[in-house]
Design a protein around this motif. Structure first.
Motif, PDB file in Angstrom:
ATOM      1  N   UNK A  67       0.842  -1.207   0.000  1.00 35.87           N
ATOM      2  CA  UNK A  67       0.000   0.000   0.000  1.00 35.87           C
ATOM      3  C   UNK A  67       0.876   1.255   0.000  1.00 35.87           C
ATOM      4  N   UNK A  68       1.883   1.247   0.843  1.00 34.37           N
ATOM      5  CA  UNK A  68       2.769   2.421   0.919  1.00 34.37           C
ATOM      6  C   UNK A  68       3.505   2.637  -0.403  1.00 34.37           C
ATOM      7  N   UNK A  69       3.899   1.532  -1.016  1.00 33.55           N
ATOM      8  CA  UNK A  69       4.585   1.650  -2.312  1.00 33.55           C
ATOM      9  C   UNK A  69       3.642   2.235  -3.361  1.00 33.55           C
ATOM     10  N   UNK A  70       2.405   1.796  -3.312  1.00 34.28           N
ATOM     11  CA  UNK A  70       1.405   2.310  -4.259  1.00 34.28           C
ATOM     12  C   UNK A  70       1.231   3.822  -4.066  1.00 34.28           C
ATOM     13  N   UNK A  71       1.110   4.221  -2.814  1.00 39.58           N
ATOM     14  CA  UNK A  71       0.850   5.632  -2.547  1.00 39.58           C
ATOM     15  C   UNK A  71       2.062   6.516  -2.854  1.00 39.58           C
ATOM     16  N   UNK A  72       3.214   5.882  -3.030  1.00 44.73           N
ATOM     17  CA  UNK A  72       4.419   6.653  -3.346  1.00 44.73           C
ATOM     18  C   UNK A  72       4.647   6.777  -4.849  1.00 44.73           C
ATOM     19  N   UNK A  73       3.754   6.182  -5.638  1.00 42.06           N
ATOM     20  CA  UNK A  73       3.941   6.238  -7.097  1.00 42.06           C
ATOM     21  C   UNK A  73       3.795   7.676  -7.606  1.00 42.06           C
ATOM     22  N   UNK A  74       4.585   7.986  -8.626  1.00 38.79           N
ATOM     23  CA  UNK A  74       4.716   9.374  -9.086  1.00 38.79           C
ATOM     24  C   UNK A  74       3.407   9.985  -9.580  1.00 38.79           C
ATOM     25  N   UNK A  75       2.555   9.184 -10.221  1.00 35.37           N
ATOM     26  CA  UNK A  75       1.344   9.745 -10.843  1.00 35.37           C
ATOM     27  C   UNK A  75       0.417  10.383  -9.816  1.00 35.37           C
ATOM     28  N   UNK A  76       0.486   9.936  -8.574  1.00 38.17           N
ATOM     29  CA  UNK A  76      -0.416  10.470  -7.544  1.00 38.17           C
ATOM     30  C   UNK A  76      -0.135  11.954  -7.285  1.00 38.17           C
TER      31      UNK A  76
ATOM     32  N   UNK B   6      -3.044   9.533 -15.740  1.00 44.41           N
ATOM     33  CA  UNK B   6      -3.085  10.501 -14.649  1.00 44.41           C
ATOM     34  C   UNK B   6      -1.818  11.336 -14.508  1.00 44.41           C
ATOM     35  N   UNK B   7      -0.828  11.057 -15.342  1.00 44.28           N
ATOM     36  CA  UNK B   7       0.413  11.831 -15.250  1.00 44.28           C
ATOM     37  C   UNK B   7       0.443  12.996 -16.230  1.00 44.28           C
ATOM     38  N   UNK B   8      -0.601  13.092 -17.022  1.00 45.24           N
ATOM     39  CA  UNK B   8      -0.628  14.145 -18.042  1.00 45.24           C
ATOM     40  C   UNK B   8      -1.007  15.491 -17.430  1.00 45.24           C
ATOM     41  N   UNK B   9      -0.480  16.545 -18.032  1.00 47.89           N
ATOM     42  CA  UNK B   9      -0.786  17.901 -17.546  1.00 47.89           C
ATOM     43  C   UNK B   9      -2.271  18.209 -17.686  1.00 47.89           C
ATOM     44  N   UNK B  10      -2.867  17.739 -18.795  1.00 46.47           N
ATOM     45  CA  UNK B  10      -4.284  18.064 -18.996  1.00 46.47           C
ATOM     46  C   UNK B  10      -5.155  17.404 -17.923  1.00 46.47           C
ATOM     47  N   UNK B  16      -8.925  19.740 -11.355  1.00 48.14           N
ATOM     48  CA  UNK B  16      -9.220  20.876 -10.479  1.00 48.14           C
ATOM     49  C   UNK B  16     -10.708  21.228 -10.492  1.00 48.14           C
ATOM     50  N   UNK B  17     -11.379  20.821 -11.560  1.00 45.46           N
ATOM     51  CA  UNK B  17     -12.814  21.136 -11.665  1.00 45.46           C
ATOM     52  C   UNK B  17     -13.703  20.070 -11.046  1.00 45.46           C
ATOM     53  N   UNK B  18     -13.075  19.064 -10.454  1.00 45.46           N
ATOM     54  CA  UNK B  18     -13.825  17.971  -9.825  1.00 45.46           C
ATOM     55  C   UNK B  18     -13.161  17.630  -8.510  1.00 45.46           C
ATOM     56  N   UNK B  19     -13.826  16.801  -7.743  1.00 41.96           N
ATOM     57  CA  UNK B  19     -13.159  16.251  -6.580  1.00 41.96           C
ATOM     58  C   UNK B  19     -12.579  14.916  -7.024  1.00 41.96           C
ATOM     59  N   UNK B  20     -11.256  14.864  -7.136  1.00 43.71           N
ATOM     60  CA  UNK B  20     -10.606  13.623  -7.577  1.00 43.71           C
ATOM     61  C   UNK B  20     -10.412  12.734  -6.349  1.00 43.71           C
ATOM     62  N   UNK B  21     -11.111  11.626  -6.360  1.00 40.86           N
ATOM     63  CA  UNK B  21     -11.038  10.727  -5.197  1.00 40.86           C
ATOM     64  C   UNK B  21     -10.351   9.429  -5.599  1.00 40.86           C
ATOM     65  N   UNK B  22      -9.372   9.058  -4.823  1.00 42.22           N
ATOM     66  CA  UNK B  22      -8.610   7.834  -5.091  1.00 42.22           C
ATOM     67  C   UNK B  22      -8.914   6.805  -4.003  1.00 42.22           C
ATOM     68  N   UNK B  23      -9.421   5.660  -4.435  1.00 36.71           N
ATOM     69  CA  UNK B  23      -9.666   4.572  -3.477  1.00 36.71           C
ATOM     70  C   UNK B  23      -8.740   3.410  -3.805  1.00 36.71           C
ATOM     71  N   UNK B  24      -7.986   2.985  -2.805  1.00 34.49           N
ATOM     72  CA  UNK B  24      -7.078   1.854  -2.997  1.00 34.49           C
ATOM     73  C   UNK B  24      -7.555   0.692  -2.124  1.00 34.49           C
ATOM     74  N   UNK B  25      -7.892  -0.402  -2.770  1.00 37.48           N
ATOM     75  CA  UNK B  25      -8.236  -1.611  -2.012  1.00 37.48           C
ATOM     76  C   UNK B  25      -6.935  -2.265  -1.570  1.00 37.48           C
TER      77      UNK B  25
END
Lengths: 109, 237
Positions: A67-76, B6-10, B16-25
């Motif tokens: 989980x920690x590794x995932x959260x450290x990924x650059x795209x976040x 998700x790494x793109x500038x656009x 910014x115009x939405x609430x970006x929510x990230x859920x990690x199982x």
């Protein structure tokens, strides 16, 4: 038509026990919601199921590391992701914006 | 996927115009909202959706994984919210449309959806009836499939599983309850396979007719029509 639908409901009730089992099933699908429906074939599903049962399950310490590794990924870092569900809803309420939600996992690649 | 989309500038700008929510199982014990993925009706990773401030799913993403695709999904979410407002103000057509949308989003079980459909059916325009039936078939398909996979996980014999899967897909086909969207391919591809095994040209041809009606012009499956036609031709020789 109503008869057909009610027959369908009866069929639904008949499968209720297996539906209850499915609540415990871990995700088994390909990468995309669309592709999930198109790609689940018996053999593939069996392979996924077999894969899910094979090997030793990671322990909590390993899951935490993953989980920690995932959260450290650059795209976040590229966007202002909110990871707290309650805070995301509160922010949506306050701003009037919709929530764009992305669901991923860290326990497996 | 993540590093691309998700790494793109656009995307950074768009978010910014939405609430970006990230859920990690994570499968970590005691993690808050760990089960949210399943609660929202998802079964595969990754998944995307649009939710309102209450957390209700108002659109599920099924398009391209880029800003254009995400924008289209958000637009669908806004349409849903507008429809819900119209329905709550007493618009009876909007109520029926909202019901069909809820079926499409998988917001209710097959059994509950069937009960509601039985109540609304007589007032529904034919187009909405057709859509509702297709979405009900999808709900049933998903529930049965999940049940089958659960049984398989519980140790069901592989041959028995295959037999039950094929039988179920044939029952969907023969009953005319073909699921909406790409789930239809799961049914039809199984019917093709069974028809080939049985050397049943009539069954194959019937499945091909349904496949054509569903997927003619489709970017993914449209191309398979010619292939199935060739298979049918070869079965007939």
């Amino acid at each position: 038509m109503k008869t057909r639908i009610l027959t369908g409901i009866a069929a639904g009730l008949l499968i209720a026990p297996t539906m209850a089992q499915s609540e415990k099933a871990a995700p088994t699908t390909p990468k995309q919601e669309q592709k999930k429906a198109q790609k689940i074939q018996p053999v593939k599903a069996m392979r996924l199921v077999a894969g899910g049962q094979a090997g030793k399950a990671p322990d909590q310490a390993e899951l935490k590391q993953r989980f920690e590794a995932k959260m450290a990924e650059a795209w976040i870092e590229n966007a202002n992701w909110e990871t707290d569900y309650d805070k995301a809803r509160a922010a949506a309420k306050e701003s009037g914006k919709l929530i764009f939600a992305y669901f991923t996992r860290s326990y497996a690649p | 996927m993540e590093s691309r989309a998700f790494s793109q500038d656009d995307f950074a700008e768009w978010s910014k115009n939405h609430i970006a929510y990230l859920h990690v199982s994570t499968r970590l014990d005691g993690k808050k909202h760990e089960g949210l993925f399943k609660e929202k009706g998802f079964r595969g990773f990754p998944s995307f959706c649009v939710m309102d401030a209450s957390g209700q799913v108002v659109a599920k993403h099924a398009g391209t994984r880029d800003v254009a695709g995400f924008t289209a999904t958000v637009a669908k979410g806004k349409d849903y919210v507008a429809l819900r407002e119209a329905a709550s103000s007493g618009d009876s057509v909007a109520k029926m449309q909202l019901f069909v949308k809820d079926l499409e989003l998988g917001s209710m079980s097959f059994a509950r959806g069937s009960l509601k459909f039985a109540v609304l059916e007589d007032e529904m325009p034919a187009r909405l009836q057709r859509e509702a039936k297709a979405h009900l078939a999808t709900l049933l398909f998903n529930e049965i499939q999940a049940g089958l996979i659960a049984k398989s996980r519980a140790g069901m014999d592989r041959a028995e599983y295959m037999h039950e899967y094929e039988t179920t897909m044939l029952e969907f086909f023969e009953s005319g309850n073909i699921p909406a969207g790409y789930a239809a391919n799961s049914v039809l591809s199984t019917v093709f396979r069974v028809a080939q095994k049985r050397k049943d040209t009539e069954l194959f041809a019937k499945a091909l007719d349904v496949f054509k009606a569903r997927f003619e012009g489709d970017q993914y499956y449209g191309r398979r029509i010619a292939q199935y036609e060739r298979q049918l031709e070869s079965m007939r020789q």
